[in-house]
Design an enzyme around this catalytic site. Sequence first.
Site, PDB file in Angstrom:
ATOM      1  N   THR A   1      40.615  20.324  57.237  1.00  0.00           N
ATOM      2  CA  THR A   1      39.002  20.275  56.019  1.00  0.00           C
ATOM      3  C   THR A   1      37.985  19.874  56.993  1.00  0.00           C
ATOM      4  OG1 THR A   1      40.536  19.564  54.212  1.00  0.00           O
ATOM      5  CG2 THR A   1      37.921  18.915  54.440  1.00  0.00           C
TER       6      THR A   1
ATOM      7  N   ARG B   1      38.477   9.047  55.216  1.00  0.00           N
ATOM      8  CA  ARG B   1      39.000  10.975  55.970  1.00  0.00           C
ATOM      9  C   ARG B   1      38.797  11.538  55.407  1.00  0.00           C
ATOM     10  NH1 ARG B   1      43.541  12.632  55.675  1.00  0.00           N
ATOM     11  NH2 ARG B   1      44.905  11.912  54.254  1.00  0.00           N
ATOM     12  N   LEU B   2      38.853  12.551  56.073  1.00  0.00           N
ATOM     13  CA  LEU B   2      38.995  14.225  55.753  1.00  0.00           C
ATOM     14  C   LEU B   2      40.489  14.541  56.558  1.00  0.00           C
ATOM     15  CD1 LEU B   2      35.414  15.310  56.350  1.00  0.00           C
ATOM     16  CD2 LEU B   2      36.014  14.884  54.051  1.00  0.00           C
ATOM     17  N   ASP B   3      41.236  15.596  55.402  1.00  0.00           N
ATOM     18  CA  ASP B   3      42.065  15.998  56.225  1.00  0.00           C
ATOM     19  C   ASP B   3      42.303  17.450  57.955  1.00  0.00           C
ATOM     20  OD1 ASP B   3      43.532  15.034  54.251  1.00  0.00           O
ATOM     21  OD2 ASP B   3      44.034  16.929  53.071  1.00  0.00           O
ATOM     22  N   LYS B   4      43.424  16.695  57.973  1.00  0.00           N
ATOM     23  CA  LYS B   4      42.944  17.424  59.509  1.00  0.00           C
ATOM     24  C   LYS B   4      42.925  18.546  59.357  1.00  0.00           C
ATOM     25  CE  LYS B   4      45.510  19.036  63.472  1.00  0.00           C
ATOM     26  NZ  LYS B   4      46.684  19.042  64.097  1.00  0.00           N
TER      27      LYS B   4
END
Length: 181
Positions: free
Chosen positions: A139, A134-137
């Site tokens: 990012t 995942r990628l942070d919100k």
Amino acid sequence: MKSKKTDIRLDLYLAEELGFSRAKIQKTISEERVSVNGQTQKASYILQLDDQIDILDIELLEKVPDEIIPIPNSDIPLDIQYEDDSIIVVHKQVGLSVHPANPHQQATLVNGLLAYTSQLSDMGGRHRPGIVHRLDKETEGLLVIAKTNAAHENLKEQFKMRTVDKRYFAMVKGDVKQDEF
């Protein structure tokens, strides 16, 4: 809840099933608010099929979404960069969460993916279909989504062995002394 998987760590299983961060799950386990077959266990406990897991953390139980609702592409635009029979590569924009973390959060990449296709790996659990990483919100970047369990397993192994080439770019304000690090 009964474990639907075998040979998986307790913390990983709960993070997948409940949609919480592994750190939050580990904290709850360390505070002895999770038991397996009537006994408290460590986060590293290896589950067996049909182990009975009881959670004494009302916050975790309240935030578990029952169902993830597909949301059409017009509401959650998917910027698909590549797709084949095994994977989808999506450019995730800033401000978009990858998967639901509570019942009120339904405008996520996963909601958009479920509206786009029914062919997603189920290895990530019911709240993270196809999600390998995942990628942070806040990012933006490319995210690889597994359409099949075989692709999911292969990608998971590549991330684990660190054979995936990941590159990050940052925008900064001020005087930076190095061009690269």
